[in-house]
Design a protein around this motif. Structure first.
Motif, PDB file in Angstrom:
ATOM      1  N   THR A   1       0.846  -1.176   0.000  1.00 42.90           N
ATOM      2  CA  THR A   1       0.000   0.000   0.000  1.00 42.90           C
ATOM      3  C   THR A   1       0.888   1.235   0.000  1.00 42.90           C
ATOM      4  OG1 THR A   1      -1.868   1.092   1.080  1.00 42.90           O
ATOM      5  CG2 THR A   1      -0.213   0.116   2.522  1.00 42.90           C
ATOM      6  N   LYS A   2       0.441   2.275  -0.639  1.00 39.00           N
ATOM      7  CA  LYS A   2       1.205   3.522  -0.685  1.00 39.00           C
ATOM      8  C   LYS A   2       1.314   4.097   0.725  1.00 39.00           C
ATOM      9  CE  LYS A   2       1.144   8.097  -2.755  1.00 39.00           C
ATOM     10  NZ  LYS A   2       0.403   9.031  -3.603  1.00 39.00           N
ATOM     11  N   ILE A   3       2.492   4.588   1.035  1.00 38.30           N
ATOM     12  CA  ILE A   3       2.748   5.188   2.341  1.00 38.30           C
ATOM     13  C   ILE A   3       3.094   6.652   2.137  1.00 38.30           C
ATOM     14  CG2 ILE A   3       4.266   5.194   4.361  1.00 38.30           C
ATOM     15  CD1 ILE A   3       4.658   2.159   3.842  1.00 38.30           C
ATOM     16  N   LYS A   4       2.424   7.517   2.890  1.00 39.72           N
ATOM     17  CA  LYS A   4       2.748   8.946   2.900  1.00 39.72           C
ATOM     18  C   LYS A   4       3.372   9.252   4.249  1.00 39.72           C
ATOM     19  CE  LYS A   4      -1.039  10.861   0.199  1.00 39.72           C
ATOM     20  NZ  LYS A   4      -2.243  11.703   0.305  1.00 39.72           N
ATOM     21  N   LEU A   5       4.442   9.996   4.211  1.00 41.06           N
ATOM     22  CA  LEU A   5       5.077  10.471   5.432  1.00 41.06           C
ATOM     23  C   LEU A   5       4.958  11.986   5.413  1.00 41.06           C
ATOM     24  CD1 LEU A   5       6.743  10.059   7.989  1.00 41.06           C
ATOM     25  CD2 LEU A   5       8.785  10.020   6.553  1.00 41.06           C
ATOM     26  N   ILE A   6       4.072  12.520   6.242  1.00 40.06           N
ATOM     27  CA  ILE A   6       3.811  13.955   6.284  1.00 40.06           C
ATOM     28  C   ILE A   6       4.439  14.506   7.556  1.00 40.06           C
ATOM     29  CG2 ILE A   6       2.050  15.748   6.304  1.00 40.06           C
ATOM     30  CD1 ILE A   6       0.163  13.680   4.963  1.00 40.06           C
ATOM     31  N   THR A   7       5.422  15.380   7.394  1.00 44.35           N
ATOM     32  CA  THR A   7       6.110  15.947   8.546  1.00 44.35           C
ATOM     33  C   THR A   7       6.037  17.463   8.512  1.00 44.35           C
ATOM     34  OG1 THR A   7       8.234  15.984   7.396  1.00 44.35           O
ATOM     35  CG2 THR A   7       7.760  14.040   8.725  1.00 44.35           C
ATOM     36  N   VAL A   8       5.890  18.048   9.686  1.00 48.99           N
ATOM     37  CA  VAL A   8       5.966  19.502   9.831  1.00 48.99           C
ATOM     38  C   VAL A   8       7.337  19.777  10.420  1.00 48.99           C
ATOM     39  CG1 VAL A   8       4.987  21.540  10.947  1.00 48.99           C
ATOM     40  CG2 VAL A   8       3.475  19.667  10.215  1.00 48.99           C
TER      41      VAL A   8
ATOM     42  N   LEU B   1      10.324   6.086  12.970  1.00 48.59           N
ATOM     43  CA  LEU B   1       9.147   5.626  12.231  1.00 48.59           C
ATOM     44  C   LEU B   1       9.538   4.833  10.988  1.00 48.59           C
ATOM     45  CD1 LEU B   1       6.102   5.527  11.697  1.00 48.59           C
ATOM     46  CD2 LEU B   1       6.364   7.704  10.482  1.00 48.59           C
ATOM     47  N   LEU B   2      10.470   5.347  10.202  1.00 43.10           N
ATOM     48  CA  LEU B   2      10.886   4.631   8.990  1.00 43.10           C
ATOM     49  C   LEU B   2      11.485   3.269   9.324  1.00 43.10           C
ATOM     50  CD1 LEU B   2      12.342   7.511   6.804  1.00 43.10           C
ATOM     51  CD2 LEU B   2      10.307   6.125   6.319  1.00 43.10           C
ATOM     52  N   GLU B   3      12.270   3.207  10.398  1.00 44.01           N
ATOM     53  CA  GLU B   3      12.836   1.911  10.794  1.00 44.01           C
ATOM     54  C   GLU B   3      11.728   0.949  11.183  1.00 44.01           C
ATOM     55  OE1 GLU B   3      14.387  -1.422  12.825  1.00 44.01           O
ATOM     56  OE2 GLU B   3      13.094   0.061  13.780  1.00 44.01           O
ATOM     57  N   GLN B   4      10.718   1.438  11.891  1.00 46.10           N
ATOM     58  CA  GLN B   4       9.621   0.567  12.313  1.00 46.10           C
ATOM     59  C   GLN B   4       8.741   0.136  11.132  1.00 46.10           C
ATOM     60  OE1 GLN B   4       8.891  -0.991  15.350  1.00 46.10           O
ATOM     61  NE2 GLN B   4      11.023  -0.364  15.595  1.00 46.10           N
ATOM     62  N   VAL B   5       8.556   1.010  10.153  1.00 39.54           N
ATOM     63  CA  VAL B   5       7.795   0.630   8.959  1.00 39.54           C
ATOM     64  C   VAL B   5       8.578  -0.418   8.175  1.00 39.54           C
ATOM     65  CG1 VAL B   5       6.882   1.458   6.749  1.00 39.54           C
ATOM     66  CG2 VAL B   5       6.483   2.780   8.835  1.00 39.54           C
ATOM     67  N   TYR B   6       9.891  -0.236   8.064  1.00 36.06           N
ATOM     68  CA  TYR B   6      10.726  -1.250   7.413  1.00 36.06           C
ATOM     69  C   TYR B   6      10.631  -2.582   8.174  1.00 36.06           C
ATOM     70  CZ  TYR B   6      14.837  -3.846   5.898  1.00 36.06           C
ATOM     71  OH  TYR B   6      15.672  -4.829   5.446  1.00 36.06           O
ATOM     72  N   ARG B   7      10.720  -2.512   9.492  1.00 29.89           N
ATOM     73  CA  ARG B   7      10.623  -3.716  10.328  1.00 29.89           C
ATOM     74  C   ARG B   7       9.260  -4.382  10.126  1.00 29.89           C
ATOM     75  NH1 ARG B   7      13.472  -5.526  14.672  1.00 29.89           N
ATOM     76  NH2 ARG B   7      14.724  -3.627  14.625  1.00 29.89           N
TER      77      ARG B   7
ATOM     78  N   PHE C   1      20.511   9.156   7.162  1.00 31.02           N
ATOM     79  CA  PHE C   1      19.972   7.944   7.789  1.00 31.02           C
ATOM     80  C   PHE C   1      18.524   7.714   7.357  1.00 31.02           C
ATOM     81  CE2 PHE C   1      19.281   5.491  11.990  1.00 31.02           C
ATOM     82  CZ  PHE C   1      19.558   4.296  11.358  1.00 31.02           C
ATOM     83  N   ALA C   2      17.716   8.784   7.336  1.00 33.35           N
ATOM     84  CA  ALA C   2      16.320   8.657   6.910  1.00 33.35           C
ATOM     85  C   ALA C   2      16.246   8.199   5.456  1.00 33.35           C
ATOM     86  CB  ALA C   2      15.589   9.982   7.101  1.00 33.35           C
ATOM     87  N   ASP C   3      17.116   8.728   4.591  1.00 32.17           N
ATOM     88  CA  ASP C   3      17.122   8.327   3.181  1.00 32.17           C
ATOM     89  C   ASP C   3      17.482   6.847   3.026  1.00 32.17           C
ATOM     90  OD1 ASP C   3      16.363  10.853   2.379  1.00 32.17           O
ATOM     91  OD2 ASP C   3      18.364  11.463   1.711  1.00 32.17           O
ATOM     92  N   GLU C   4      18.424   6.379   3.841  1.00 34.85           N
ATOM     93  CA  GLU C   4      18.798   4.967   3.799  1.00 34.85           C
ATOM     94  C   GLU C   4      17.614   4.080   4.179  1.00 34.85           C
ATOM     95  OE1 GLU C   4      21.590   2.022   6.445  1.00 34.85           O
ATOM     96  OE2 GLU C   4      22.418   3.991   5.951  1.00 34.85           O
ATOM     97  N   LEU C   5      16.901   4.470   5.224  1.00 36.77           N
ATOM     98  CA  LEU C   5      15.733   3.702   5.650  1.00 36.77           C
ATOM     99  C   LEU C   5      14.594   3.813   4.632  1.00 36.77           C
ATOM    100  CD1 LEU C   5      15.859   4.600   9.427  1.00 36.77           C
ATOM    101  CD2 LEU C   5      16.150   2.315   8.463  1.00 36.77           C
ATOM    102  N   LEU C   6      14.444   4.983   4.049  1.00 38.40           N
ATOM    103  CA  LEU C   6      13.419   5.182   3.034  1.00 38.40           C
ATOM    104  C   LEU C   6      13.638   4.257   1.842  1.00 38.40           C
ATOM    105  CD1 LEU C   6      10.971   6.998   2.315  1.00 38.40           C
ATOM    106  CD2 LEU C   6      12.594   8.552   1.240  1.00 38.40           C
ATOM    107  N   GLU C   7      14.882   4.115   1.437  1.00 36.90           N
ATOM    108  CA  GLU C   7      15.232   3.179   0.351  1.00 36.90           C
ATOM    109  C   GLU C   7      14.819   1.757   0.707  1.00 36.90           C
ATOM    110  OE1 GLU C   7      19.255   2.681  -1.440  1.00 36.90           O
ATOM    111  OE2 GLU C   7      19.242   4.885  -1.385  1.00 36.90           O
TER     112      GLU C   7
END
Length: 191
Positions: free
Chosen positions: A38-45, A173-179, A56-62
């Motif tokens: 499913t498509k995931i959106k990450l919305i950050t302020v 969050l990205l690490e947990q979504v990857y996990r 680090f975030a880019d590595e996890l995003l990949e």
């Protein structure tokens, strides 16, 4: 309200009602590789991130994008340059709401939200995939989320009982979504 649940694993499962609550029980869950992405959106302020946090975030995003498409939306904090925190939250909240689609399963990250185990997040991701709903994870600005964003939330979760810097929250969050995806696919990452 009755919600139909489909197990995302080959397992014995059932429901039990007790004191007005329905509980799902699962025995000997064996992850399957056929969980629908499913498509995931990450919305950050947030303001600009530090170079280290961005790397680090880019590595996890990949890593997450191996399993599902991810769209990252960054909203500038305090878009109206107001000194009033309530007005800041409201202005940020308007921008967050505009970034959401009506079908999005909105998960607001807030220190007052409920705690999830990694397996619970995996179940949330699997359920969204089964329903064909994109997931939008929302990380608030310095003063948190507006009431309007909280009202739009389908779930409110927390990554920690402590308040986290948004850069740290994105990485966690990205690490947990990857996990979660490795749990769903049976990849030997989660122990």
């Amino acid at each position: 309200m009755i919600t139909r649940l489909r197990a995302s694993c080959s397992t014995a499962c059932g429901f039990r009602a007790r004191a007005g609550r329905v509980q799902l029980w699962v025995l000997a869950a064996q992850p399957r590789g056929d969980v629908r992405a499913t498509k995931i959106k990450l919305i950050t302020v947030s303001k600009e991130n530090s170079k280290g946090a961005t790397l680090f975030a880019d590595e996890l995003l990949e890593k997450v994008q191996r399993y599902a498409p991810v769209q990252s939306i960054n909203i500038k904090p305090n878009p109206r340059n107001s000194p009033d925190p309530a007005l800041q939250r409201a202005a940020e909240g308007d921008k967050v709401l505009k970034a959401l689609d009506p079908r999005d399963l909105v998960v607001v990250l807030d220190e007052r939200g409920s705690e999830l185990l990694s397996e619970d997040l995996a179940k949330l991701v699997a359920a969204a995939g089964e329903e064909g709903r994109p997931i939008a994870f929302c990380i608030g600005g310095p003063y948190g989320h507006s009431d309007a964003v909280r009202g739009r939330a389908d779930r409110m979760i927390r990554l920690s009982a402590m308040v986290l810097n948004h850069q740290v929250a994105v990485v966690v969050l990205l690490e947990q979504v990857y996990r979660a995806w490795t749990i769903l696919r049976g990849v030997p990452y989660h122990h």
